[in-house]
Scaffold this motif. Structure first.
Motif, short mmCIF file in Angstrom:
data_model
loop_
_atom_site.label_atom_id
_atom_site.label_comp_id
_atom_site.label_asym_id
_atom_site.label_seq_id
_atom_site.Cartn_x
_atom_site.Cartn_y
_atom_site.Cartn_z
N ALA A 3 0.86 -1.19 0.00
CA ALA A 3 0.00 0.00 0.00
C ALA A 3 0.89 1.23 0.00
O ALA A 3 1.48 1.57 1.00
N GLY A 52 0.35 4.42 -0.28
CA GLY A 52 -0.02 5.52 0.60
C GLY A 52 0.24 5.17 2.06
O GLY A 52 0.71 5.99 2.82
N ALA A 53 -0.03 3.92 2.40
CA ALA A 53 0.10 3.54 3.79
C ALA A 53 1.55 3.55 4.23
O ALA A 53 1.86 3.92 5.34
N ALA A 88 -3.95 3.96 5.12
CA ALA A 88 -3.23 5.24 5.12
C ALA A 88 -3.75 6.13 6.24
O ALA A 88 -2.98 6.66 7.04
#
Lengths: 712, 216
Positions: A288, A290-291, A447
């Motif tokens: 991920a 964004g995370a 996120a």
């Protein structure tokens, strides 16, 4: 006396050599040291290039990271002599404006093994041309020429260097990573990012932190990307980012794994050399973006926006959509009712969603208050939860299929209330939507949640509420806007068909949840989950015997309740299963090994002590990395084993993996809260000596030799 | 309340769908380097003579980017030995636009004013098409530059075709240059001949790029 002479000779020999072996530059004092004062032809020995680095400056590791260069040493040796590559100490991480470097500060000793020729005649001349890059903000390449002249010893063995120098080598060896006691493998995600799994099972999440994998070379792994390592039932999981090299990933991915373990006696930093084998069957989920990378720089406003957006998208998830469709169908029936009623309905639904998210925020805050730092995912790996959610999906699916109708008396509270008309019903539909949504929310929430967890309490609450708002938004908008309401189709038989159709995404969600469960528990999870589902279906059938309207006898209720309880009992099995699997010996590195040791009991200890035998007690646990390292480097080395045997020591080992009460009592008596703990009873002593929690072989040998001397 | 309890594996599931939402994250949150074979990140910058350069306007031409910090020993290595200047001239002769980018942040080593940049070009007898002033390290960040010199080649279609070091021997000694594989020169020849670049991503070596300190 001969010893003294040898020492004197050594000092004399070392004297002039030292003078030639030091190079002082602006930023580094470098010295070439030898562990021996005289060499024996053909017998390998160690030299070290010791860098004393100006405060705040650093030199580099073999993989320097995003910039920088490792120290290089070019050797000039007489014919027949060989120098092996540098054995590197455990590196540190330096983050300079987002550029990540691996290297050393203050002091570094680079060890090299040299083998003199077997036919060495006269002294061995060891010459080195070394160059290194030393950086603070600016970088300066430096270099030095070193020379050692080591006389060939007359005796049978090489003469050791003076104690001060030997101590430096001893210290240097202690800062080397040790070979990983656990096997490791790695897989590559669809996006090409590798994830390494070090199969250290049964570790305790709350005692281990600062896990970092230093890749051994530039190319396969990007050093700049953050690593969010986690402990799972599979071991230490290290999601990495692929590096810039445009080559296929290697058969083995090598690196140094560093972690800090909290022990009763303080924090201990450990380092392991890991060589992870490529496992083509292991395809880790894609990362991920964004995370992992974004959470740090996400501002509160951005996080809130993402949270709302994430909440909106949740409406489309296969596990949430059916609930909403049910709600929408009910809404279609409402069409034509007073606008005020619709509005109240929408607001109640929104309130239900927000209340659930508020509760979630409270849980997060409570966990943070009690545990301290929370790493997302880490604390929340519960097979029980996966199983319950699978049951919930299955039950909602059965309901949608029309196997049973929800009546307030029979179904679970959430659904029961959700089926109620009016404002209360709308409120609990909101709650239900959140409960079924959570397993699907994770990727979208990652996120925002990552951000939320690192923020002060008000921001945490705000982010979670924003996500709830996003989830409630479509329905809220519908209830508030007559124009949208007019677009709704008329109620009719299609509503039943739609409802029945929507059971299938629900079943699919249940299948997925069972898959998640098997990731946590292994294939046994399938048996419990599917068995539990059969029991639930059985309970439903028993209750429905004789048709919808027929009254349900108490006996049938009892049978149904028993079936459901049995299904729920599976969760207990799972919980126990996970706990015992972790401490169950047999699997690789999963248990405490008693080879060469007796099992500890207080009686056995007292008896041996009373008999005047020397007794060594090792209190350990499967999840204690420091214990394992002590065994590897100090207790189970060939020299230590021999010394234990010669001294006739009774070796007792206590396994505290499952917090054995007898051992806990002993720990308490000596004022310790946990393992490692090492007790050494000299013969006739009335109390044991408590050894330090970080052992070295030298320490053990000196304890045992003092015993031998006392005997004489 | 147990509905937060989600296993990490499940956290990562469904990311193909999740990616859509996450792709909306503002770009350049972290320094990540762009991929070979993908469109090179667009940038606009002002050179030491006040002229504006935009990558979008350079479509149809091959472009070389060279991050620089004149006080960095590795940059000095290639300028003292005239390796950089020679390659700049060769590139210009073949119609390649060579942009030297001074990306050191204000107050950091290698930061230059327009006048200083021009003086350096003159004193070092350098021949780039322009020296871009990038005191906020924006261009460097867009390309994920970690060191000086960090080299990039963008083909006539605007695709990134090379990133990495200027050559293969990561030392500060000019005497290594003749022995080294000159990656940029080799890659440029291949690009101009319409061939794929054999070694398209190499390890860049040099001093760490001096980004603004607040970005840590």
């Amino acid at each position: 006396m001969p010893r003294f002479l040898a020492l004197l000779l050594a000092l004399l020999a070392a004297g002039p050599a030292v003078a030639q072996s030091v190079v002082q530059t602006d930023n580094v004092r470098a010295e070439l040291l030898s562990e021996v004062a005289t060499v024996k032809p053909g017998e390998p020995f160690w030299v070290g290039l010791r860098q004393t680095i100006r405060p705040k400056w650093h030199t580099y590791w073999k993989n320097p990271g995003d910039s920088g260069l490792p120290t290089e040493i070019a050797w000039t040796l007489p014919a027949g002599a060989t120098a092996e590559p540098i054995v590197w100490p455990t590196p540190h991480l330096f983050n300079i404006g987002g550029i990540v470097n691996y290297g050393f500060k203050d002091e570094a000793m680079l060890l090299v093994r040299i083998t003199p020729p077997a036919d060495l005649a006269g002294p061995l001349k060891v010459a080195a041309d070394a160059n290194w890059l030393v950086c603070e903000d600016v970088c300066i390449p430096e270099e030095g020429k070193f020379e050692l002249v080591l006389p060939a010893g007359a005796g049978a063995a090489a003469t050791p260097a003076p104690p001060a120098v030997r101590t430096l080598f001893e210290t240097a060896r202690r800062s080397l990573p040790i070979e990983s006691p656990w096997p490791a493998r790695y897989g590559v995600s669809k996006t090409g990012d590798p994830t390494v799994i070090v199969e250290a099972r049964g570790l305790k999440a709350e005692t281990i932190r600062d896990i970092y994998f230093f890749p051994a070379e530039w190319g396969p792994v990007a050093s700049m990307a953050r690593q969010n390592a986690s402990l799972t039932t599979e071991g230490i999981v290290l999601p990495l980012r692929r590096g810039d090299a445009k080559v296929a990933l290697p058969e083995r991915l090598a690196g140094t794994l560093v972690l800090t373990e909290k022990t009763a006696g303080g924090d201990v930093k450990q380092a392991f050399d890991v060589s992870a084998k490529l496992d083509p069957a292991f395809v880790p989920p894609a990362r991920a973006l964004g995370a992992v990378d974004g959470s740090e720089q996400l501002s509160l406003v951005q996080a809130l926006l993402f949270a709302v957006l994430g909440g909106l998208i949740l409406n489309l998830m296969p596990c949430v959509f059916p609930v909403l469709a049910m709600k929408a169908a009910a809404f279609a029936r409402l069409a034509g009712h007073a606008r005020g009623e619709m509005r109240r309905d929408g607001l109640a639904y929104t309130a239900g969603v927000l209340a659930s998210f508020g509760a979630m925020a409270a849980v997060v805050l409570a966990i943070r208050a009690s545990v301290g730092e929370v790493t997302w995912g880490f604390q929340f790996q519960s097979p029980v939860f996966s199983l319950l959610i699978a049951y919930l999906f299955f039950t909602v699916g059965l309901n949608l299929s029309g196997v049973f109708e929800i009546g307030g008396r029979l179904a679970g509270v959430g659904q029961g209330l959700a089926a109620r008309g009016g404002t209360t019903g709308a409120f609990f539909t909101g709650v239900l939507a959140v409960i079924v949504a959570t397993p699907c929310t994770a990727p979208f929430m990652a996120a925002a949640l990552g951000f939320a967890l690192s923020q002060p309490a008000p921001a945490t609450v705000a982010v979670l509420l924003a996500m709830g708002l996003g989830l409630a938004l479509p329905y809220l908008a519908l209830s508030m806007t007559p124009a949208l309401q007019r677009l709704m189709p008329r109620p009719g038989p299609w509503m039943d068909r739609l409802r029945q159709f929507l059971a299938f995404p629900m079943y699919a969600s249940a299948v997925w949840m069972i898959w998640v469960l098997t990731q946590q528990t292994g294939s046994d999870g399938v048996v419990y989950a599917l068995g539990g589902m059969i029991l639930i279906a059985f309970a439903v059938w028993v209750l429905r015997l004789g048709g919808e309207a027929a009254p349900v006898s108490w006996r049938r209720r009892g049978i149904a309740a028993a079936a459901v309880l049995l299904a729920l009992a599976a969760t207990l099995r799972l919980d126990n299963g996970a706990a015992t699997a972790a401490s169950n010996p047999g699997g690789p590195a999963s248990g405490v090994s008693f080879e060469g040791w007796e099992r500890f009991s207080r009686d056995r200890m007292n008896q041996a002590v009373a008999a005047g035998q020397p007794v060594f007690v090792d209190f350990t646990a499967a999840w204690c990395i420091t214990c394992l390292v002590n065994e590897k480097v100090a207790l189970e080395t060939p020299a230590s084993r021999r010394a234990f045997e010669q001294a006739g020591v009774v070796k007792l080992k206590g396994d505290w993996t499952n917090r054995d009460a007898e051992i806990t009592a002993v720990l308490k008596e000596v004022g310790r809260a946990g393992v490692p703990l090492y007790l050494f009873w000299a013969p006739g002593a009335d109390r044991p000596k408590i050894l330090p929690q970080v052992l070295t072989e030298a320490m053990i040998l000196s304890e045992l030799s003092s015993l031998q001397q006392a005997k004489r | 309340m147990s509905n937060l309890v989600v296993h990490r594996r499940s956290l990562m599931l469904g990311l193909t769908a999740g990616g859509a939402a996450l792709a909306l994250a503002p770009a350049a949150l972290a320094t990540t380097s762009p991929d070979i074979g993908k469109p090179a990140p667009l940038f606009t910058g002002t050179d030491s003579n006040g002229k504006t350069w935009s990558l979008a306007d350079l479509k149809g031409k091959v472009v070389v980017l060279e991050t620089t910090n004149h006080d960095c020993p590795y940059v000095r290595k290639h300028y003292v030995a005239k390796n950089m200047q020679d390659q700049q001239r060769e590139a210009a002769a073949k119609g390649v636009v060579w942009l030297t980018v001074a990306s050191s942040a204000t107050g950091e080593q290698g930061h230059v004013t327009a006048a200083q940049a021009n003086d350096l070009t003159k004193s070092r007898d350098a021949a780039p098409a322009a020296v871009l002033l990038d005191p906020q390290s924006r261009i460097a960040r867009a390309y994920g530059a970690t060191v000086t010199p960090h080299m990039y080649i963008i083909d006539a279609k605007g695709v990134l075709v090379y990133k990495g070091g200027i050559d293969s021997i990561s030392s500060s000694s000019p005497s290594d240059i003749p022995k080294a594989k000159q990656y940029v020169r080799l890659a440029l020849d291949e690009v101009l001949a319409g061939k794929p670049v054999t070694e398209a991503s190499t390890r860049a070596y040099g001093c760490s790029l001096k980004y603004p300190r607040t970005s840590t």
